[in-house]
Design an enzyme around this catalytic site. Structure first.
Site, PDB file in Angstrom:
ATOM      1  N   TYR A   1      41.597  21.731  10.860  1.00 20.50           N
ATOM      2  CA  TYR A   1      40.994  20.363   9.646  1.00 20.50           C
ATOM      3  C   TYR A   1      41.995  19.420   8.942  1.00 20.50           C
ATOM      4  O   TYR A   1      42.788  19.656   8.938  1.00 20.50           O
ATOM      5  CB  TYR A   1      40.411  20.797   8.067  1.00 20.50           C
ATOM      6  CG  TYR A   1      39.899  19.631   7.257  1.00 20.50           C
ATOM      7  CD1 TYR A   1      38.484  19.347   7.540  1.00 20.50           C
ATOM      8  CD2 TYR A   1      40.673  19.912   6.445  1.00 20.50           C
ATOM      9  CE1 TYR A   1      38.545  18.011   6.831  1.00 20.50           C
ATOM     10  CE2 TYR A   1      40.131  19.214   4.653  1.00 20.50           C
ATOM     11  CZ  TYR A   1      39.104  18.075   5.270  1.00 20.50           C
ATOM     12  OH  TYR A   1      38.719  16.953   4.660  1.00 20.50           O
TER      13      TYR A   1
ATOM     14  N   ARG B   1      -2.779   8.310   4.026  1.00 14.90           N
ATOM     15  CA  ARG B   1      -2.833   9.227   5.192  1.00 14.90           C
ATOM     16  C   ARG B   1      -1.408   9.716   5.927  1.00 14.90           C
ATOM     17  O   ARG B   1      -1.236  10.456   6.742  1.00 14.90           O
ATOM     18  CB  ARG B   1      -3.702   8.280   6.519  1.00 14.90           C
ATOM     19  CG  ARG B   1      -4.852   8.509   6.353  1.00 14.90           C
ATOM     20  CD  ARG B   1      -5.382   7.452   7.218  1.00 14.90           C
ATOM     21  NE  ARG B   1      -5.419   5.880   6.508  1.00 14.90           N
ATOM     22  CZ  ARG B   1      -5.460   5.175   7.096  1.00 14.90           C
ATOM     23  NH1 ARG B   1      -7.014   4.954   8.054  1.00 14.90           N
ATOM     24  NH2 ARG B   1      -5.893   4.207   6.506  1.00 14.90           N
TER      25      ARG B   1
ATOM     26  N   GLY C   1      -6.593  -3.083  -2.858  1.00 14.66           N
ATOM     27  CA  GLY C   1      -6.876  -3.440  -1.953  1.00 14.66           C
ATOM     28  C   GLY C   1      -6.625  -4.842  -1.334  1.00 14.66           C
ATOM     29  O   GLY C   1      -5.866  -6.172  -1.617  1.00 14.66           O
TER      30      GLY C   1
ATOM     31  N   ASN D   1      43.971  18.790   1.878  1.00 10.22           N
ATOM     32  CA  ASN D   1      43.960  17.976   1.159  1.00 10.22           C
ATOM     33  C   ASN D   1      43.930  17.769  -0.275  1.00 10.22           C
ATOM     34  O   ASN D   1      43.498  16.885  -1.355  1.00 10.22           O
ATOM     35  CB  ASN D   1      44.017  16.759   2.209  1.00 10.22           C
ATOM     36  CG  ASN D   1      42.104  17.483   2.165  1.00 10.22           C
ATOM     37  OD1 ASN D   1      41.573  18.522   1.861  1.00 10.22           O
ATOM     38  ND2 ASN D   1      41.110  16.402   1.876  1.00 10.22           N
TER      39      ASN D   1
ATOM     40  N   ALA E   1      54.886  28.963  13.678  1.00 12.37           N
ATOM     41  CA  ALA E   1      53.471  29.600  13.563  1.00 12.37           C
ATOM     42  C   ALA E   1      52.847  30.038  12.298  1.00 12.37           C
ATOM     43  O   ALA E   1      54.168  30.809  11.983  1.00 12.37           O
ATOM     44  CB  ALA E   1      53.291  31.031  14.978  1.00 12.37           C
TER      45      ALA E   1
ATOM     46  N   GLY F   1       0.879  -1.610  -0.359  1.00 11.13           N
ATOM     47  CA  GLY F   1      -0.341   0.011  -0.014  1.00 11.13           C
ATOM     48  C   GLY F   1       0.881   1.104  -0.076  1.00 11.13           C
ATOM     49  O   GLY F   1       2.552   1.566   0.469  1.00 11.13           O
TER      50      GLY F   1
HETATM   51  C1  UD1 Z   1      -7.352  -2.693   7.643  1.00 10.15           C
HETATM   52  C2  UD1 Z   1      -8.013  -3.178   8.068  1.00 10.15           C
HETATM   53  C3  UD1 Z   1      -9.481  -3.179   8.796  1.00 10.15           C
HETATM   54  C4  UD1 Z   1      -7.733  -2.340  10.035  1.00 10.15           C
HETATM   55  C5  UD1 Z   1      -6.543  -2.125   9.380  1.00 10.15           C
HETATM   56  C6  UD1 Z   1      -5.397  -2.752  10.706  1.00 10.15           C
HETATM   57  C7  UD1 Z   1      -9.401  -3.955   6.084  1.00 10.15           C
HETATM   58  C8  UD1 Z   1      -9.476  -4.369   3.912  1.00 10.15           C
HETATM   59  N1  UD1 Z   1      -9.314  -3.317   6.793  1.00 10.15           N
HETATM   60  O1  UD1 Z   1      -7.195  -1.321   7.223  1.00 10.15           O
HETATM   61  O2  UD1 Z   1     -10.098  -3.783   8.666  1.00 10.15           O
HETATM   62  O3  UD1 Z   1      -8.596  -1.989  11.154  1.00 10.15           O
HETATM   63  O4  UD1 Z   1      -6.151  -2.743   8.376  1.00 10.15           O
HETATM   64  O5  UD1 Z   1      -4.445  -1.944  10.196  1.00 10.15           O
HETATM   65  O6  UD1 Z   1      -8.592  -4.988   5.400  1.00 10.15           O
HETATM   66  N2  UD1 Z   1      -2.618  -3.054   1.463  1.00 10.15           N
HETATM   67  C9  UD1 Z   1      -1.547  -4.020   0.420  1.00 10.15           C
HETATM   68  N3  UD1 Z   1      -1.595  -3.860  -0.947  1.00 10.15           N
HETATM   69  C10 UD1 Z   1      -2.811  -2.966  -0.259  1.00 10.15           C
HETATM   70  C11 UD1 Z   1      -3.567  -2.567   0.100  1.00 10.15           C
HETATM   71  C12 UD1 Z   1      -3.394  -2.520   2.016  1.00 10.15           C
HETATM   72  O7  UD1 Z   1      -0.486  -5.070   0.504  1.00 10.15           O
HETATM   73  O8  UD1 Z   1      -4.056  -3.321  -2.341  1.00 10.15           O
HETATM   74  C13 UD1 Z   1      -1.498  -3.349   2.522  1.00 10.15           C
HETATM   75  C14 UD1 Z   1      -0.342  -2.112   3.193  1.00 10.15           C
HETATM   76  O9  UD1 Z   1       0.741  -1.595   2.950  1.00 10.15           O
HETATM   77  C15 UD1 Z   1      -0.608  -2.087   4.572  1.00 10.15           C
HETATM   78  C16 UD1 Z   1      -1.827  -2.883   4.706  1.00 10.15           C
HETATM   79  O10 UD1 Z   1      -1.913  -3.848   3.474  1.00 10.15           O
HETATM   80  O11 UD1 Z   1       0.726  -2.295   5.392  1.00 10.15           O
HETATM   81  C17 UD1 Z   1      -2.966  -2.652   5.935  1.00 10.15           C
HETATM   82  O12 UD1 Z   1      -3.217  -1.236   4.035  1.00 10.15           O
HETATM   83  P1  UD1 Z   1      -4.310   0.138   4.746  1.00 10.15           P
HETATM   84  O13 UD1 Z   1      -4.592   0.622   3.787  1.00 10.15           O
HETATM   85  O14 UD1 Z   1      -3.502   0.514   5.764  1.00 10.15           O
HETATM   86  O15 UD1 Z   1      -5.737  -1.042   5.407  1.00 10.15           O
HETATM   87  P2  UD1 Z   1      -6.637  -0.216   6.777  1.00 10.15           P
HETATM   88  O16 UD1 Z   1      -6.812   1.059   5.577  1.00 10.15           O
HETATM   89  O17 UD1 Z   1      -5.598   0.850   8.063  1.00 10.15           O
HETATM   90 MG    MG Z   2      -3.939   0.139   7.703  1.00 16.48          MG
END
Ligand code: UD1
Ligand code: MG
Length: 462
Positions: free
Chosen positions: A366, A19, A81, A386, A423, A15
């Protein structure tokens, strides 16, 4: 179902971390010098998984660089996701039986103990899926958890109703799945949510209906510090920082002011060393025993011997020997080696140089690309020139040399054993052992062995 089968672990790290408002992928942000993703990996390791996969995507190349060699990156091309991320990981696993342990990459405080508890709970309950949950005073931003008769349903905050948002039981993003069940459920996911993503959480509900799912309640709420924005990052780092300091204090290190002391994971410090306020020790820094470091010293990848003092100074890749005194306001750059009992004092910079035993560089110097012998004293403001604009040249200062204030050594140059430099002299040619060189540039090189009356080689005096 094979609840005794091998564990296949997957860290979700593809991800972006919207935020965080960052140009860097969230899992690359560091806590106490270690990238976030590595905490998840280290927590998994004690479970001895058959394989440890890391789903990478956003800034995949950069993330891969920080992964330990025994992990396997798998690429999620588009971040569709958490459900899609697990789909990508499953493509890399051929086995039909076993447990898929899924760990979100953004929970740096999650412990191995908790992961073991989760897997234990999963095995003993004999269910299709188990999810780690916590009851939080402030659940905002996290998925809310509802459990009913073997079905666990999670609704994301943005998809939740007013009533659902009041639930304080949250999903921490750690799951144990039966391989067959998760494979089947992932194939059934749909992106019918506010974000248009495939939610891994939906798989939990699907599995629950077929093979039951249960929750596992987190015991230590400190671990529930997940990182989604910068204030979460600061909070999680603060906890980790305190843990590191406590560990050093337990081993006999005095930390005068823990609130202002920053020691990265992996730094070593010997007994009875005192760390004074405002000090940073980073990377592969090692400090011996009986040292005083700080106040306001900042050392990275620096080795310090026993009984050394490093006051208000910066070290980068330097070696500071036993009983060496550094600072205040010294800057030691890579390749600096200060041998036993030597001193580098106020407003001095040293780079790629050796300062021999007992030698002193006390003020405003230095020293670059230099080899300084034993028992040398450099006068205030002694400078090695140097760099001639093209090349870095070497300065050799042999044992027992004494330089006056504001001496310039135009490299390449060698100052022979026991010589004196007057000096303000500007020395642009070698000075043989036991001579006195004066002038700018030093035109006169005189013998100082006998008493007076000697002739200058250049025949001229300043
Ligand atoms: C997710 C959970 C939420 C939970 C929270 C806890 C889902 C839908 N929701 O939300 O219920 O409370 O984690 O932290 O799972 N990632 C990928 N590929 C993607 C999307 C995300 O590898 O396509 C990875 C991100 O890098 C991260 C983790 O998955 O390490 C969670 O992703 P993030 O976007 O933080 O999920 P949340 O919205 O926090
Ligand atoms: Mg998260």
């Amino acid at each position: 179902m094979s609840h005794r089968g091998p564990i296949f672990a997957v860290v979700l790290a593809a991800g972006k971390g919207t935020r965080m408002k960052s140009n860097r992928a969230k899992v690359l942000h560091t806590l106490c010098g270690v990238p976030m993703v590595n905490y998840a990996i280290e927590a998994i390791r004690p479970l001895s998984p058959e394989r440890l996969l890391v789903v990478v995507g956003h800034q995949a190349e950069e993330v891969k660089k920080v992964l330990p060699p025994d992990t396997e990156p798998v690429l999620q091309r588009e971040q569709l996701g958490t459900g899609d991320a697990v789909r990508v990981a499953l493509e890399a696993i051929e086995e039909k039986e076993g447990i898929l342990l899924v760990v979100n990459g953004d929970g740096p405080l999650i412990s191995a103990r908790t992961l073991m508890g989760l897997v234990e709970r999963h095995r003993s309950a004999g269910v299709g899926a188990t999810v780690l949950v916590a009851e939080l005073p402030d659940p905002s931003g996290l998925g809310r958890v509802m459990e009913d008769a073997g079905v666990v349903r999670i609704v994301e905050e943005r998809d939740a109703s007013e009533e659902e948002r009041k639930i304080r039981l949250v999903n921490l993003g750690l799951y144990a799945f039966e391989l067959g069940e998760i494979r089947r459920a992932i194939g059934l996911l749909e992106a019918d949510n506010e974000q248009g993503e495939l939610y891994l959480t939906d798989a939990l509900e699907i599995i629950g209906r077929r093979a039951r799912a249960v929750t596992y309640l987190l015991e230590d709420l400190e671990e529930a510090n997940l990182v989604n924005d910068r204030s979460h990052l600061a909070r999680a780092e603060e906890i980790l920082r305190r843990r590191i300091l406590d560990a050093h204090m337990r081993e006999g290190v005095t930390v005068r002011d823990p609130a202002s002391t920053h020691i990265e994971a992996g730094v070593e410090i010997g007994r009875d060393t005192v760390i004074l306020p405002g000090t940073f020790l980073r990377g592969r820094t090692k400090v011996g025993s009986d040292c005083v470091i700080g106040p306001f010293s900042d050392l990275s990848d620096t080795i310090v011997g026993d009984g050394a003092v490093v006051e208000h100074s910066v070290g980068r890749g330097a070696k500071i020997g036993d009983r060496v005194v550094v600072g205040p306001f010294a800057y030691l750059r890579p390749g600096t080696v200060l041998e036993e009992g030597s001193k580098v004092g106020a407003h001095c910079e040293v780079k790629n140089s050796r300062v021999g035993r007992g030698s002193k560089v006390p003020h405003l110097s230095y020293v670059g690309d230099a080899e300084i012998g034993e028992g040398v004293n450099l006068g205030a403001g002694t400078i090695t020139a140097n760099y001639d604009g093209k090349n870095k040249n070497k300065t050799s200062i042999e044992d027992g040399v004494f330089t006056g204030v504001n001496t310039s050594l135009i490299a390449p140059v060698t100052i022979g054993r026991g010589s004196y430099l007057g000096a303000g002299s500007v020395v642009n040619k070698d000075v043989p052992p036991g001579k006195l060189a004066v002038g700018a540039p030093a035109r006169a090189i005189r013998d100082i062995s006998g008493a007076g009356g000697e002739k200058s080689e250049a025949g001229e005096e300043e």
